[in-house]
Design an enzyme around this catalytic site. Structure first.
Site, PDB file in Angstrom:
ATOM      1  N   CYS A 184      20.135   9.801  20.166  1.00  0.00           N
ATOM      2  CA  CYS A 184      21.447   9.149  20.076  1.00  0.00           C
ATOM      3  C   CYS A 184      22.527  10.221  19.950  1.00  0.00           C
ATOM      4  O   CYS A 184      22.318  11.236  19.303  1.00  0.00           O
ATOM      5  CB  CYS A 184      21.520   8.220  18.863  1.00  0.00           C
ATOM      6  SG  CYS A 184      20.333   6.878  18.874  1.00  0.00           S
ATOM      7  N   CYS A 205      24.564   2.506  37.111  1.00  0.00           N
ATOM      8  CA  CYS A 205      24.314   3.211  35.849  1.00  0.00           C
ATOM      9  C   CYS A 205      25.103   4.519  35.786  1.00  0.00           C
ATOM     10  O   CYS A 205      24.841   5.354  34.936  1.00  0.00           O
ATOM     11  CB  CYS A 205      22.814   3.483  35.677  1.00  0.00           C
ATOM     12  SG  CYS A 205      22.085   4.487  36.998  1.00  0.00           S
TER      13      CYS A 205
END
Length: 409
Positions: A68, A363
């Protein structure tokens, strides 16, 4: 030498950017931070004046894990930033449109993850790499993955102990399927009789649906199916799959809305049928995909399903051999879902063929905006874009977009 800098904005990779430019990971616009500049990177960062959007990262692994980039930012900030990334990419091409509210997948909803595994003297280490590092952070918990997937990390460790090398890493892709865990391993030892037997036994021991070792299926105890619409499909090992079921459903709703009432639809870069099979509930579909194994899986899923309209499949490299205008003319709707590079060659042909409506799933906002410019120049209206965030706390951004040709039904 330590110095103070002010973060001006976030870059596309989620790093804070100060004048220079100097890149400072895990910082936010408006923050004053201190650290040491090495090249164009700020290291040993300490936040002196935090942003009001800074929050405490919920995951205990955040500092060491590279999975992350943005857990230090509020959900509101991340959502607004991702929408702005898309808006800015379009603006760079001279385009503007309605941005629908972002759809964000919930925590602990990722159904697939690739785990790095390294064999050790005592067994194996499994987890995600640290930021720009070869160090593996062992995961005890993960706020991204479905709990069932987190619980399967010991399977990756066991496979590393059996067939990993202390000189190289294994990449173990764990995917949740309707029938259980689907596991695909890359970078393992070469198969021989004893290893193949041990892996087959591990498949039984860990109750795996399927185990694939460097593209060779070791065992398939149950077909690891995924449901697309009303159909059940067994994708080939390692085949593309939307990261979360929630995100897949959001993208599918957008696609179905865009091409509603169409009678014949071309689904380009169709994969194993993510959109083709739901589309076939109301339209005939021609699905085109570059990987033969995926078109076979799609076709088999369609043949086993009931109540669907006709789907034809074609294995074709759309980068080298895009559908030409005379091939596109028979369709009154087109769906595009290309990889990160976008679909420039195919979009150029679509711009000439001019089908009435195009649903574009992307994407990569930059390649999407480039392709959107081609369509806009050909007379298409970009009616709206919806960002779908399947990758919480990352810089990754996906979207669905509606293109319509005025005056053409």
């Amino acid at each position: 030498m330590t110095q103070d800098i002010t973060i001006l904005r976030l870059g596309h990779q989620g790093d804070g950017i100060a004048e220079g430019p100097i890149y400072a990971p895990r910082t936010l616009p408006g923050e004053v931070v201190s650290g040491t500049v090495e090249g164009n990177q700020l290291i040993d960062i300490r936040v002196k004046t935090p942003s009001e959007d800074r929050v405490k990262a919920p995951c205990s692994h955040y500092r060491s894990c590279g999975g992350c980039q943005l857990q230090h930012a509020s959900d509101r900030f991340v959502a607004d930033w991702k929408v702005e990334v898309v808006r800015n990419a379009l603006a760079a091409q001279g385009l503007n449109t309605l941005m629908r509210p972002i759809h964000t997948s919930p925590e602990r909803s990722r159904r697939r993850a690739t785990i790095a595994v390294r064999r050790t003297k005592k067994g194996a280490l499994a987890g995600f790499h640290g930021r720009a590092s070869e160090t593996i952070t062992e995961l005890l918990d993960c706020h991204l993955l479905e709990p069932e997937l987190t619980a399967a990390i010991p399977v990756a460790k066991a496979l590393g102990s059996l067939g990993g090398s202390r000189k190289a890493e294994l990449a173990v892709t764990l995917t949740l399927s309707d029938a259980g865990l689907d596991v695909s391993v890359k970078g393992g030892k070469s198969l021989d009789g004893p290893l193949e037997l041990a892996l087959a036994q591990a498949t039984e021991q860990h109750d795996l649906a399927r185990l694939t070792w460097d593209d060779e299926v070791i065992a398939m105890r149950h077909a690891p199916t995924q449901r697309f619409g009303s159909a059940h499909v067994t994708p080939p090992p390692g085949a593309f799959l939307q990261a979360t079921k929630d995100g897949e459903q959001a993208l599918t709703r957008a696609v179905l809305e865009i091409v509603q009432n169409r009678k014949k639809v071309a689904d380009l870069f169709a994969g194993s049928g993510t959109f083709s099979l739901p589309l076939a509930q109301s339209a005939e579909v021609h699905a085109v995909e570059g990987e033969a194994a995926m078109t076979r899986a799609l076709d088999q899923g369609w043949r086993r399903a009931e109540g669907l309209k006709k789907i034809t499949t074609e294995t074709r490299d759309l980068f080298r051999r895009p559908l030409m205008p005379d091939e596109i003319d028979r369709f009154d709707g087109v769906v595009l879902d290309p990889p990160r590079a976008g679909a420039e060659a195919q979009v150029i042909e679509l711009a000439q063929a001019k089908p009435p409506v195009i649903a574009y799933v992307s994407c990569n906002p930059v390649s999407f905006a480039r392709d959107a410019k081609h369509l806009a120049d050909a007379g298409y209206t970009l009616e709206w874009v919806q960002v779908v965030d399947q990758f919480r706390w990352s810089s990754h951004t996906e979207l669905a977009a509606c293109f319509r040709l005025p005056g053409k039904k």
